[in-house]
Design a protein around this motif. Structure first.
Motif, PDB file in Angstrom:
ATOM      1  N   VAL A   1     -34.717   5.113 -11.153  1.00 12.83           N
ATOM      2  CA  VAL A   1     -35.535   5.934 -10.170  1.00 12.83           C
ATOM      3  C   VAL A   1     -35.065   5.480  -8.763  1.00 12.83           C
ATOM      4  CG1 VAL A   1     -37.692   5.973  -9.000  1.00 12.83           C
ATOM      5  CG2 VAL A   1     -37.955   5.875 -11.483  1.00 12.83           C
ATOM      6  N   VAL A   2     -34.670   6.535  -7.990  1.00 11.27           N
ATOM      7  CA  VAL A   2     -33.805   6.465  -6.728  1.00 11.27           C
ATOM      8  C   VAL A   2     -34.703   7.053  -5.675  1.00 11.27           C
ATOM      9  CG1 VAL A   2     -32.927   8.669  -6.787  1.00 11.27           C
ATOM     10  CG2 VAL A   2     -31.766   7.205  -5.475  1.00 11.27           C
ATOM     11  N   GLU A   3     -34.914   6.187  -4.604  1.00  8.64           N
ATOM     12  CA  GLU A   3     -35.613   6.694  -3.618  1.00  8.64           C
ATOM     13  C   GLU A   3     -34.790   6.952  -2.332  1.00  8.64           C
ATOM     14  OE1 GLU A   3     -39.055   4.059  -1.290  1.00  8.64           O
ATOM     15  OE2 GLU A   3     -37.289   3.742  -0.346  1.00  8.64           O
ATOM     16  N   ILE A   4     -34.956   8.218  -1.848  1.00 12.62           N
ATOM     17  CA  ILE A   4     -34.280   8.852  -0.953  1.00 12.62           C
ATOM     18  C   ILE A   4     -35.166   9.232   0.138  1.00 12.62           C
ATOM     19  CG2 ILE A   4     -32.674  10.984  -0.135  1.00 12.62           C
ATOM     20  CD1 ILE A   4     -31.835  10.895  -3.150  1.00 12.62           C
ATOM     21  N   LYS A   5     -34.825   8.828   1.543  1.00 15.09           N
ATOM     22  CA  LYS A   5     -35.510   9.173   2.599  1.00 15.09           C
ATOM     23  C   LYS A   5     -34.640  10.123   3.353  1.00 15.09           C
ATOM     24  CE  LYS A   5     -38.350   4.853   3.298  1.00 15.09           C
ATOM     25  NZ  LYS A   5     -38.667   3.605   4.003  1.00 15.09           N
ATOM     26  N   ILE A   6     -35.175  11.147   3.776  1.00 11.18           N
ATOM     27  CA  ILE A   6     -34.502  12.230   4.492  1.00 11.18           C
ATOM     28  C   ILE A   6     -35.190  12.742   5.703  1.00 11.18           C
ATOM     29  CG2 ILE A   6     -33.286  13.363   2.357  1.00 11.18           C
ATOM     30  CD1 ILE A   6     -35.158  15.430   2.018  1.00 11.18           C
ATOM     31  N   GLN A   7     -34.622  13.162   6.674  1.00 13.68           N
ATOM     32  CA  GLN A   7     -35.277  13.397   7.988  1.00 13.68           C
ATOM     33  C   GLN A   7     -34.816  14.644   8.643  1.00 13.68           C
ATOM     34  OE1 GLN A   7     -34.164  11.135  12.054  1.00 13.68           O
ATOM     35  NE2 GLN A   7     -35.644   9.883  10.969  1.00 13.68           N
ATOM     36  N   LEU A   8     -35.623  15.675   9.223  1.00 15.69           N
ATOM     37  CA  LEU A   8     -35.437  16.799   9.827  1.00 15.69           C
ATOM     38  C   LEU A   8     -35.826  16.711  11.395  1.00 15.69           C
ATOM     39  CD1 LEU A   8     -34.776  19.891   9.415  1.00 15.69           C
ATOM     40  CD2 LEU A   8     -37.248  19.956   9.299  1.00 15.69           C
TER      41      LEU A   8
ATOM     42  N   ALA B   1     -38.898   9.790  -4.486  1.00 20.13           N
ATOM     43  CA  ALA B   1     -38.790   8.883  -5.356  1.00 20.13           C
ATOM     44  C   ALA B   1     -38.498   9.474  -6.624  1.00 20.13           C
ATOM     45  CB  ALA B   1     -39.633   7.795  -5.696  1.00 20.13           C
ATOM     46  N   ILE B   2     -37.333   9.764  -7.118  1.00 23.59           N
ATOM     47  CA  ILE B   2     -36.598  10.822  -8.247  1.00 23.59           C
ATOM     48  C   ILE B   2     -36.320  10.078  -9.290  1.00 23.59           C
ATOM     49  CG2 ILE B   2     -35.077  12.570  -8.534  1.00 23.59           C
ATOM     50  CD1 ILE B   2     -34.917  12.810  -5.494  1.00 23.59           C
ATOM     51  N   LYS B   3     -36.523  10.270 -10.667  1.00 24.95           N
ATOM     52  CA  LYS B   3     -36.103   9.697 -11.705  1.00 24.95           C
ATOM     53  C   LYS B   3     -34.768  10.543 -12.235  1.00 24.95           C
ATOM     54  CE  LYS B   3     -37.470   9.003 -16.553  1.00 24.95           C
ATOM     55  NZ  LYS B   3     -37.152   7.470 -16.519  1.00 24.95           N
ATOM     56  N   LEU B   4     -33.613   9.762 -12.358  1.00 25.39           N
ATOM     57  CA  LEU B   4     -32.481  10.182 -12.796  1.00 25.39           C
ATOM     58  C   LEU B   4     -32.256  10.631 -14.070  1.00 25.39           C
ATOM     59  CD1 LEU B   4     -30.300   7.802 -10.526  1.00 25.39           C
ATOM     60  CD2 LEU B   4     -30.942  10.094  -9.914  1.00 25.39           C
TER      61      LEU B   4
ATOM     62  N   TRP C   1     -44.620   7.037 -14.883  1.00 26.65           N
ATOM     63  CA  TRP C   1     -43.375   7.133 -14.296  1.00 26.65           C
ATOM     64  C   TRP C   1     -43.268   7.982 -12.970  1.00 26.65           C
ATOM     65  CZ3 TRP C   1     -40.066   5.090 -17.700  1.00 26.65           C
ATOM     66  CH2 TRP C   1     -40.447   4.834 -18.968  1.00 26.65           C
ATOM     67  N   THR C   2     -42.739   8.962 -12.463  1.00 26.44           N
ATOM     68  CA  THR C   2     -42.495   9.389 -11.256  1.00 26.44           C
ATOM     69  C   THR C   2     -43.922  10.160 -10.832  1.00 26.44           C
ATOM     70  OG1 THR C   2     -40.846  11.057 -12.153  1.00 26.44           O
ATOM     71  CG2 THR C   2     -40.210   9.062 -10.462  1.00 26.44           C
ATOM     72  N   GLY C   3     -44.549  10.473 -11.711  1.00 32.24           N
ATOM     73  CA  GLY C   3     -46.001  10.823 -11.541  1.00 32.24           C
ATOM     74  C   GLY C   3     -46.665  10.177 -10.571  1.00 32.24           C
TER      75      GLY C   3
ATOM     76  N   LYS D   1     -41.619  -3.585 -18.104  1.00 35.34           N
ATOM     77  CA  LYS D   1     -41.710  -4.043 -17.265  1.00 35.34           C
ATOM     78  C   LYS D   1     -40.412  -3.362 -16.152  1.00 35.34           C
ATOM     79  CE  LYS D   1     -40.940  -8.366 -14.689  1.00 35.34           C
ATOM     80  NZ  LYS D   1     -40.821  -9.931 -14.925  1.00 35.34           N
ATOM     81  N   SER D   2     -39.156  -3.137 -16.562  1.00 33.19           N
ATOM     82  CA  SER D   2     -37.918  -2.414 -16.043  1.00 33.19           C
ATOM     83  C   SER D   2     -38.382  -1.137 -15.495  1.00 33.19           C
ATOM     84  CB  SER D   2     -36.774  -2.750 -16.998  1.00 33.19           C
ATOM     85  OG  SER D   2     -37.069  -1.573 -18.194  1.00 33.19           O
ATOM     86  N   ASP D   3     -39.413  -0.494 -15.958  1.00 29.11           N
ATOM     87  CA  ASP D   3     -39.778   1.003 -15.573  1.00 29.11           C
ATOM     88  C   ASP D   3     -40.577   0.726 -14.347  1.00 29.11           C
ATOM     89  OD1 ASP D   3     -38.371   1.989 -17.985  1.00 29.11           O
ATOM     90  OD2 ASP D   3     -40.325   1.583 -19.029  1.00 29.11           O
ATOM     91  N   LEU D   4     -41.327  -0.405 -13.931  1.00 30.32           N
ATOM     92  CA  LEU D   4     -42.014  -0.335 -12.688  1.00 30.32           C
ATOM     93  C   LEU D   4     -41.360  -0.425 -11.663  1.00 30.32           C
ATOM     94  CD1 LEU D   4     -44.059  -3.420 -13.868  1.00 30.32           C
ATOM     95  CD2 LEU D   4     -44.881  -1.269 -13.722  1.00 30.32           C
ATOM     96  N   PHE D   5     -42.178   0.246 -10.600  1.00 31.30           N
ATOM     97  CA  PHE D   5     -41.460   0.494  -9.368  1.00 31.30           C
ATOM     98  C   PHE D   5     -42.690   0.845  -8.406  1.00 31.30           C
ATOM     99  CE2 PHE D   5     -41.944   4.832 -10.816  1.00 31.30           C
ATOM    100  CZ  PHE D   5     -42.306   5.646  -9.957  1.00 31.30           C
TER     101      PHE D   5
END
Length: 214
Positions: A15-22, A66-69, A112-114, A138-142
């Motif tokens: 799971v990757v977290e991306i912050k984007i700005q406009l 937060a996106i699941k790859l 998950w990312t739900g 445990k490794s799936d937690l975020f």
């Protein structure tokens, strides 16, 4: 609209977290998603991702995804190589799975990312609220820190396939749980599980059920 990636980090193994700005303000309701246009080929490649956080920073609009790859997917290669200050095309912020503006008790249920839209909703309501979040290992937690920092939230974090200190064993089971009659339920999960939870709650005469299937 061209946005800039201002932060990029892995939250767990996939799971990757991306912050984007406009550099302008656009409207948003907790629970909505951002539609991304990758513009990587002649064929359209648009993907919708739920928003974990929305805020205004110096007249800029900033959202956190937060996106699941999913290895092998069309968007996977881009998300793997994305980095800070890259441009990314956001078509807009949309959808009707949104937090209701009232003081009814609220129960958030996801895996998950739900979890992502539910985090945004739980942060924005002052109602009595409970969160049920489930993963396999445990490794799936975020976002455990985010959950713990939400004021007045009763949280139930389930890890179904191993014992983890501080987490509840097994899958989420609400058959013996009792909630006020006017409770609102927000469920974000795969279609089969969303349908099963909704049918169980409806059979107990709960009527305020809002769902997102993915």
């Amino acid at each position: 609209m061209l946005w800039h990636i201002v932060s990029y980090q892995m939250l767990n193994h996939d799971v990757v977290e991306i912050k984007i700005q406009l550099p302008q303000i656009i409207s948003y309701k907790p629970g909505q998603w951002a539609l991304i246009d990758y513009k990587v080929s002649e064929q359209p490649l648009k993907r919708a991702y739920s928003i974990a956080e929305y805020k205004i920073v110096d007249q800029n609009c900033e959202i956190t995804l937060a996106i699941k790859l999913l290895e092998g997917s069309k968007s996977w290669w881009y998300l793997k190589i994305a980095k800070q200050w890259d441009d990314i095309e956001v078509v807009g912020i949309f959808w009707h799975f949104v937090l209701q503006d009232n003081e009814n008790p609220k129960v958030f249920i996801g895996t998950w990312t739900g979890l992502v839209p539910l985090i945004a909703m739980a942060n924005m309501t002052t109602s009595d609220k409970k969160l049920y979040f489930s993963v396999s290992h445990k490794s799936d937690l975020f976002y455990i820190d985010r959950i713990q920092n939400i004021a007045n939230l009763e949280s139930h974090i389930h890890v179904s396939r191993e014992e983890v200190e501080g987490c509840e064993p097994g899958r989420i089971d609400l058959t013996a749980a009792s909630f006020p009659e006017n409770t609102e339920f927000y469920i974000c999960w795969n279609p089969a599980v969303v349908t099963a939870f909704a049918e169980t709650l409806q059979s107990r005469w709960y009527q305020k059920i809002y769902t997102e299937k993915y």
